[in-house]
Each structure stands twice: as structure tokens, then as C-alpha cells.
Scaffold this active site. Structure first.
Site, short mmCIF file in Angstrom:
data_model
loop_
_atom_site.label_atom_id
_atom_site.label_comp_id
_atom_site.label_asym_id
_atom_site.label_seq_id
_atom_site.Cartn_x
_atom_site.Cartn_y
_atom_site.Cartn_z
CE1 TYR A 1 -7.91 11.83 -3.40
CE2 TYR A 1 -7.31 11.60 -1.09
CZ TYR A 1 -7.11 11.27 -2.41
OH TYR A 1 -6.12 10.38 -2.76
CE1 TYR B 1 -3.55 15.46 -4.74
CE2 TYR B 1 -5.51 15.37 -3.38
CZ TYR B 1 -4.75 16.00 -4.34
OH TYR B 1 -5.19 17.16 -4.90
N1 LIG Z 1 -4.54 9.81 -9.66
C1 LIG Z 1 -4.24 10.73 -8.77
O1 LIG Z 1 -4.63 11.90 -8.87
C2 LIG Z 1 -3.37 10.37 -7.60
C3 LIG Z 1 -2.68 11.40 -6.90
C4 LIG Z 1 -1.91 11.05 -5.80
C5 LIG Z 1 -1.82 9.71 -5.40
N2 LIG Z 1 -2.50 8.75 -6.11
C6 LIG Z 1 -2.40 7.36 -5.64
O2 LIG Z 1 -1.73 6.58 -6.59
C7 LIG Z 1 -2.10 5.20 -6.39
C8 LIG Z 1 -2.46 4.59 -7.73
O3 LIG Z 1 -3.63 5.14 -8.25
P1 LIG Z 1 -3.83 5.57 -9.77
O4 LIG Z 1 -4.19 7.01 -9.77
O5 LIG Z 1 -2.70 5.08 -10.59
O6 LIG Z 1 -5.19 4.81 -10.16
P2 LIG Z 1 -5.51 3.31 -10.65
O7 LIG Z 1 -6.99 3.20 -10.56
O8 LIG Z 1 -4.89 3.07 -11.97
O9 LIG Z 1 -4.81 2.38 -9.54
C9 LIG Z 1 -5.41 1.95 -8.35
C10 LIG Z 1 -5.11 0.46 -8.26
O10 LIG Z 1 -5.54 -0.11 -7.01
C11 LIG Z 1 -5.87 -1.46 -7.32
N3 LIG Z 1 -6.62 -2.10 -6.24
C12 LIG Z 1 -7.85 -1.76 -5.76
N4 LIG Z 1 -8.24 -2.63 -4.80
C13 LIG Z 1 -7.22 -3.52 -4.66
C14 LIG Z 1 -7.01 -4.66 -3.82
N5 LIG Z 1 -7.94 -5.05 -2.92
N6 LIG Z 1 -5.85 -5.36 -3.96
C15 LIG Z 1 -4.91 -4.99 -4.84
N7 LIG Z 1 -5.05 -3.91 -5.65
C16 LIG Z 1 -6.19 -3.20 -5.56
C17 LIG Z 1 -6.70 -1.29 -8.59
O11 LIG Z 1 -6.97 -2.51 -9.25
C18 LIG Z 1 -5.82 -0.35 -9.37
O12 LIG Z 1 -4.86 -1.05 -10.13
C19 LIG Z 1 -3.24 5.21 -5.37
O13 LIG Z 1 -2.71 4.97 -4.09
C20 LIG Z 1 -3.73 6.64 -5.47
O14 LIG Z 1 -4.42 7.07 -4.32
C21 LIG Z 1 -3.25 9.05 -7.20
#
Ligand SMILES: NC(=O)c1ccc[n+]([C@@H]2O[C@H](COP(=O)([O-])OP(=O)(O)OC[C@H]3O[C@@H](n4cnc5c(N)ncnc54)[C@H](O)[C@@H]3O)[C@@H](O)[C@H]2O)c1
Length: 269
Positions: A159, A149
Site C-alpha cells: 500500500y 483505508y
Molecule cells: N478501492 C479501495 O479498495 C479503497 C478502499 C478504501 C478507500 N478507498 C479510497 O476511496 C477513494 C476513491 O477511490 P476508488 O477506489 O473509488 O478509485 P477511483 O480510481 O475510481 O477514484 C479515484 C479518483 O481520484 C481522482 N483523482 C486523481 N487525481 C486527482 C486530482 N488531482 N484531482 C481530482 N481528482 C483526482 C481520479 O480521477 C479518480 O476519479 C480514494 O480516496 C481511495 O483511496 C479505496
């Protein structure tokens, strides 16, 4: 619409938790494009059981792994190579901050929580690549991706320590990407628009983030499905020489100083 872009490709997708997850959409699109993959998540996330539906729909196996545990990752990669031989792509879609979750202000950061969140959100990307490296399990012209992000480059209040974790994550992609080049494998991060998911909505004031980003992006915020489409291109053979990049997938947000939509809001005051 499917283009068969990933026909014959095999991979591992980390981080699909529920239908909102970006990794969930990536898995659906990879399946439509002809890829086969293993779905992985932390054991605690698997207990919720939702991932089984995705596994069924995409004909995938689910293998639990805490991405901070080298031992878990070794078992996962052994299972992947036993099933597929060498693989072609990896998606790291993992993030979590205890300081964010517990509403701890950045200026009063709890350092034990910081370390845990840093390990999960950033160092785990190194651990995933290290195990894949040591087991030499990537095919030539393979592709490794992590999601990030723009808070790594610019400040976004609330954040919190995830900003620092994302900066670290992006740096790992560049540094390890150099070594992967020797094996003709590319490593990139995709910097996605704010997206309504479990991780996203954990950030205080997330609705405000979303609305502001929408107004500041000439093309509007990118959805999770659009992010999945972009990831498909980055796993495909059409992007072979793209590596060590942080690629913004954000409707133009990262290049905008201000937009007419935002100006109009202030002019109206
Ligand atoms: N949602 C947003 O606004 C956004 C924007 C930019 C980037 N992202 C990034 O996208 C990625 C996915 O996030 P998302 O938004 O789909 O949310 P999400 O909550 O669906 O996914 C996060 C995942 O991380 C997993 N996780 C946490 N601890 C873990 C561990 N110890 N081992 C393995 N897996 C683990 C969770 O179980 C979950 O499936 C992240 O890196 C997030 O920072 C999200």
C-alpha cells in the site's frame, strides 16, 4: 429502495471515474435519495468521457477541477454557489500514488512522487475545505466526508506511501473538523473495505488483500454500493453530531484479531 433522506440537499461529489468508482455509487445513491449535486474530477479524467453518462442519469453538471489547484477549486465552488446557493455536503473520493503506480518499493521511495501523491491524496482535502471555508459556502448541519483505508493504522505491504497519505488525510479531518464545528458542519472519514476499483486494483497483490479481508471480516467485505449507503446516512440529518471521526465501514475487519475462517485455513495445513 429510497428513503428521501437527502431531499432538498445540494452538494459536490469529487472522484467518480467509472462505474466501479466508490464516488460513482455515492452519486447514484445520493440522487435516489433526492440530492442535487455537481460532479467533479481532474480535467484528465473528464477527457475519458465516462462521467457524462452519470451526469445525465443523475441530472448533474460536470465541472473539472484538479483538487490540488486552489484556483480550480475556487472556480468550482463559485459555480456551485451560483447554482445552488450554500451547499450541504461534499464527498472527497480522491487518491493516487505515483510510487504505487510505478511499483517503487517503499524503502526506495521517490520523494518527488511522494509529494505529488500526498498533495493529491491528502492535502487536497485541506484545500477543498479551505476554499469552502473562505467562501463560507456550507449550510449549517452540513457534512464533509473523505474516503480512507485502514493502512493508516496498520501496515499493509505494497500500500506503500498511500498508508502515510491516509494517516495525514484522517488527521486533516480531525484538525479542520474542530474549526468547522464553529459553523455547525461535521467532517469525517470513512474507512472502507478493499474494493475492486481503478485505484484499488493499482495496488500490487490486491486480489490477496481482498480475499484476506473477506475472510477476516465477520460480515464480509463492504461493497462500493454499501459504502454509498453509509455515505448517504452521513450526509443525512440523522447523523448531525457525528464529527472528527474515522468511521470503519469494513464488515468488522478493524476489530477482528482472527476469525474462524482464517483459523480453519491454517488448521487444514
Ligand atoms: N478501492 C479501495 O479498495 C479503497 C478502499 C478504501 C478507500 N478507498 C479510497 O476511496 C477513494 C476513491 O477511490 P476508488 O477506489 O473509488 O478509485 P477511483 O480510481 O475510481 O477514484 C479515484 C479518483 O481520484 C481522482 N483523482 C486523481 N487525481 C486527482 C486530482 N488531482 N484531482 C481530482 N481528482 C483526482 C481520479 O480521477 C479518480 O476519479 C480514494 O480516496 C481511495 O483511496 C479505496
Amino acid at each position: 429502495m429510497s428513503y428521501g433522506l437527502l431531499k432538498g440537499k445540494k452538494g459536490i461529489i469529487f472522484g467518480a471515474l467509472n462505474e466501479q468508482s466508490i464516488a460513482w455509487k455515492v452519486a447514484e445513491r445520493c440522487h435516489e435519495e433526492g440530492a442535487e449535486f455537481i460532479l467533479s474530477n481532474a480535467p484528465i479524467a473528464l477527457r475519458m468521457g465516462e462521467l457524462n453518462g452519470l451526469a445525465e442519469k443523475t441530472g448533474s453538471e460536470v465541472i473539472g477541477a484538479d483538487a490540488t489547484s486552489i484556483e480550480d477549486l475556487e472556480k468550482l465552488f463559485d459555480a456551485a454557489t451560483a447554482k445552488f446557493g450554500k451547499i450541504d455536503f461534499i464527498l472527497h473520493s480522491i487518491g493516487m500514488s505515483i510510487n504505487v503506480r510505478k511499483g517503487k518499493h517503499y524503502t526506495e521511495m521517490n520523494y518527488d512522487w511522494l509529494e505529488k501523491g500526498w498533495d493529491i491524496s491528502a492535502v487536497s482535502f485541506h484545500k477543498v475545505m479551505r476554499v469552502a471555508w473562505e467562501k463560507d459556502c456550507m449550510n449549517e448541519w452540513g457534512s464533509i466526508l473523505a474516503l480512507t483505508y485502514i493502512a493508516a493504522q496498520r501496515t499493509f505491504p505494497d500500500y506503500n506511501d498511500m498508508s502515510d497519505n491516509k494517516a495525514y488525510l484522517e488527521s486533516i479531518a480531525r484538525t479542520f473538523g474542530n474549526y468547522w464545528g464553529e459553523r455547525k458542519v461535521r467532517v469525517n472519514t470513512v474507512s472502507q473495505s478493499p474494493t475492486m476499483t481503478t485505484a484499488g486494483s493499482g495496488v500490487k497483490g490486491f486480489g490477496g488483500f481482498l480475499g484476506y479481508a473477506e475472510d477476516m471480516s465477520p460480515l464480509g467485505n463492504a461493497t462500493a454500493l454499501e459504502c454509498a449507503d453509509y455515505c448517504v446516512t452521513l450526509f443525512s440529518d440523522l447523523t448531525k453530531k457525528v464529527t472528527m471521526q474515522n468511521l470503519f465501514h469494513d464488515g468488522g475487519f478493524s476489530s477482528s484479531g482472527v476469525t474462524q475462517r482464517v483459523i480453519s485455513k491454517y488448521d487444514a495445513e
